[in-house]
Scaffold this motif. Structure first.
Motif, PDB file in Angstrom:
ATOM      1  N   ARG A 174       0.867  -1.183   0.000  1.00 43.74           N
ATOM      2  CA  ARG A 174       0.000   0.000   0.000  1.00 43.74           C
ATOM      3  C   ARG A 174       0.902   1.231   0.000  1.00 43.74           C
TER       4      ARG A 174
ATOM      5  N   TYR B 275       1.458   5.670  -0.784  1.00 43.32           N
ATOM      6  CA  TYR B 275       0.989   7.047  -0.964  1.00 43.32           C
ATOM      7  C   TYR B 275       2.054   7.761  -1.779  1.00 43.32           C
TER       8      TYR B 275
ATOM      9  N   ASN C 237      -4.545   7.721  -8.505  1.00 37.29           N
ATOM     10  CA  ASN C 237      -5.251   7.466  -7.243  1.00 37.29           C
ATOM     11  C   ASN C 237      -6.266   6.337  -7.392  1.00 37.29           C
ATOM     12  N   GLY C 238      -6.162   5.320  -6.540  1.00 35.74           N
ATOM     13  CA  GLY C 238      -7.101   4.205  -6.585  1.00 35.74           C
ATOM     14  C   GLY C 238      -6.667   3.049  -7.457  1.00 35.74           C
ATOM     15  N   ARG C 239      -5.544   3.192  -8.178  1.00 37.01           N
ATOM     16  CA  ARG C 239      -5.108   2.096  -9.060  1.00 37.01           C
ATOM     17  C   ARG C 239      -4.653   0.880  -8.255  1.00 37.01           C
TER      18      ARG C 239
ATOM     19  N   ASP D  72      -6.880  -0.006  -5.415  1.00 40.20           N
ATOM     20  CA  ASP D  72      -6.803   1.022  -4.361  1.00 40.20           C
ATOM     21  C   ASP D  72      -5.552   0.895  -3.480  1.00 40.20           C
TER      22      ASP D  72
ATOM     23  N   ARG E 166      -2.532   5.385  -3.611  1.00 39.78           N
ATOM     24  CA  ARG E 166      -3.226   6.654  -3.387  1.00 39.78           C
ATOM     25  C   ARG E 166      -2.218   7.792  -3.449  1.00 39.78           C
TER      26      ARG E 166
ATOM     27  N   CYS F  87      -6.372  14.763  -0.308  1.00 37.33           N
ATOM     28  CA  CYS F  87      -5.192  14.001   0.112  1.00 37.33           C
ATOM     29  C   CYS F  87      -4.379  14.809   1.119  1.00 37.33           C
TER      30      CYS F  87
ATOM     31  N   ARG G  71      -7.108   7.552   7.916  1.00 34.33           N
ATOM     32  CA  ARG G  71      -7.763   6.276   7.624  1.00 34.33           C
ATOM     33  C   ARG G  71      -8.105   5.526   8.895  1.00 34.33           C
TER      34      ARG G  71
ATOM     35  N   ARG H 140      -9.093  -3.300   6.471  1.00 35.54           N
ATOM     36  CA  ARG H 140      -8.379  -3.954   5.366  1.00 35.54           C
ATOM     37  C   ARG H 140      -7.465  -5.041   5.949  1.00 35.54           C
TER      38      ARG H 140
ATOM     39  N   ASP I 248      -3.890  -5.980   1.919  1.00 33.86           N
ATOM     40  CA  ASP I 248      -5.198  -6.005   1.287  1.00 33.86           C
ATOM     41  C   ASP I 248      -5.559  -7.442   0.889  1.00 33.86           C
TER      42      ASP I 248
END
Ligand SMILES: [Zn+2]
Length: 496
Positions: free
Chosen positions: A170, A172, A214-216, A219, A222, A250, A389, A400, A438
């Motif tokens: 994950r 950012y 974003n979200g690819r 998700d 981000r 963001c 989050r 998650r 995830d």
């Protein structure tokens, strides 16, 4: 049976429900962690369905991890994402004499990229895999711009997003930008030089990047804006950054209150500390994530708390450079939200938690104001809060499935009375046995999806050697490498 773990495919989500058991599970109740003895975690697809004892539903597989701790994955908001260069300066000072500040001659010759696009992409993929090896499941990457023509590039961040998606991390992301840089005019005299348009351009690219990425990857990817350091950002750039972060929904990360050169430069340019300067401009808010606060004044810290700013504490890199957060326990008592970061090599969060515990107690001159659990909170709940989050940083139904499994029976670990104390005082991510992000199996027994780590390690050394060879042209008076980085002891070689 742990054998069921071997049947899973790295980089993929297992089909159906997976039940994990271990001697300890970190659970969650009333906004805080709990410890479940012989607990169970059940997840399906990317989501946790159950954390507790005696799950009654059907499952596709059970994986018993034995004497381990099933933990929320660790959150790293200043995550190493290059082949670390701070290590080069570890015994070599001052930084300006060792290629850590661009000399005027290098600026006039025209700064250039030290690495090719392929090398930039490789170092991110390699660093991401190292984060997974250490139980880190969420990362906001950081890398030095000293080695860049100016800012980071969209191409390398497109590659980084794909690397994160393929490995299962994950992230950012967005390329770092800046409106200025420090230039070494003569030995010991550094001055900031600005090119504001270049900063605006970088911001525009970063915004477009986030809108596109974003979200690819289900998700996993981000956006987070990353203006590179407060002393080389103009007010207009930061105002536009904050407005863009608001529009995109963001966060933005900005290094400040983190070093003597920065504090002096901002004072000279703006007449105050960086947090005071930004507070006056209305730019402190919970959109801001601000490493490292080691040089923050009382007033700076108060402004952070009042405005909901989160800090990122990276005790290993700070301590190695001779500075500390003063102190972790005092910041915590004020209600300041503290996230953690690795920032350097080894990108080992558990090592950082140990160093954080030690440096805090040295600063406090007392052993009883900080506990291992406080550091663990920062690397999980604190990071999640900084990102805004509520579905990561803890294990409970609906969150998650971001999970790290730490081996309490590892030969290097002491006999344990409490798993959190054991992993923090053990101080090593090498006990990480498996990582799910995830719901994907992203690391198992030091292996990751799609990357041969032994080969990658060899490639990393070759790439690093190439970087070091370029140091003379960007160091004051261009000394040879052997003078910039003299060996620890005289080197003896065999006669030819
Ligand atoms: Zn940093």
């Amino acid at each position: 049976m742990a054998d069921a773990l071997q049947t899973l495919q790295l980089g993929h989500r297992p089909q159906g429900r997976t039940l994990l058991t271990a001697s300890w599970v970190v659970g969650h109740k009333n906004s805080g962690h709990t410890l479940l003895r012989n607990g169970e975690v059940v997840f399906e697809n990317g989501e946790i369905l159950f954390v507790g004892h005696g799950f009654q539903g059907e499952v596709a597989r059970r994986i018993d991890f034995g004497n381990t701790l099933i933990s929320p994955g660790l959150i790293d908001l200043d995550a190493l994402s290059d082949l670390d260069t701070t290590i080069l300066g570890i015994d070599h000072h001052p930084g300006w004499a060792k290629g850590r500040v661009w000399p005027r001659s290098y600026v006039e010759a025209g700064p250039y990229e030290m690495y090719s696009q392929e090398e930039l992409a490789f170092q991110k993929r390699f660093a991401f895999s190292q984060l997974l090896l250490n139980g880190i499941t969420t990362a906001a990457p950081i890398a030095s711009l000293f080695y860049r023509e100016w800012g980071e590039t969209v191409a390398e961040f497109d590659a980084a997003a794909d690397a994160a998606g393929e490995l299962g991390l994950r992230v950012y992301l967005s390329p770092a930008y800046r409106s200025g840089g420090m230039v070494l005019e003569e030995p010991g005299r550094m001055v900031p030089v600005f090119d504001e348009e270049r900063g605006f351009h970088g911001l525009k690219d970063a915004v477009a990047y986030i809108e596109r990425q974003n979200g690819r990857h289900g998700d996993l990817v981000r956006g987070m804006l990353a203006p590179d350091r407060v002393e080389t950002s103009t007010l207009a750039l930061l105002q536009r950054t904050d407005a863009a972060a608001r529009d995109l929904g963001c966060k933005f990360r900005l290094h400040m209150a983190q070093g003597v050169m920065e504090v002096e430069t901002v004072k000279m340019l703006h007449g105050s500390t960086a947090p005071v300067w930004l507070a006056k401009a209305g730019l402190l808010s919970d959109r801001l994530v601000a490493p490292h606060a080691t040089n923050a004044t009382e007033e700076d810290l108060r402004l952070y708390v009042e405005n909901g700013v989160s800090i990122v504490h990276c005790p290993l890199v700070s301590g190695r450079g001779g500075s500390t957060l003063n102190s972790f326990s005092a910041c915590r008592s004020r209600g300041l939200n503290i996230a953690m970061g690795t920032d350097t090599t080894p990108p080992d969060m558990l090592m950082n938690l140990l160093v954080g515990l030690i440096t805090c107690r040295i600063n406090d001159r007392a052993p009883d104001r900080v506990r291992c659990a406080h550091l663990f909170d920062a690397a999980t709940l604190g990071g999640a809060r900084a990102l805004g989050r509520s579905d990561i940083g803890h294990l409970s139904a609906g969150a998650r499935a971001d999970i790290a499994v730490f081996d309490l029976d590892d030969l290097f670990m002491a006999p344990s009375i409490d798993p959190i104390t054991t992993i923090v005082t053990g101080g090593s991510g090498k006990i990480t046995r498996a990582v799910f992000v995830d719901g994907r199996l992203s690391m198992r027994d030091r292996q990751v999806a799609g990357l041969d780590l032994q080969k990658a390690r060899t490639q990393a050394q070759a790439q690093y050697d190439g970087l070091i060879a370029k140091y003379p042209e960007r160091s004051w008076a261009n000394p040879p490498v052997s003078e910039i980085f003299p060996p620890s002891y005289p080197i003896e070689v065999a006669n030819a």
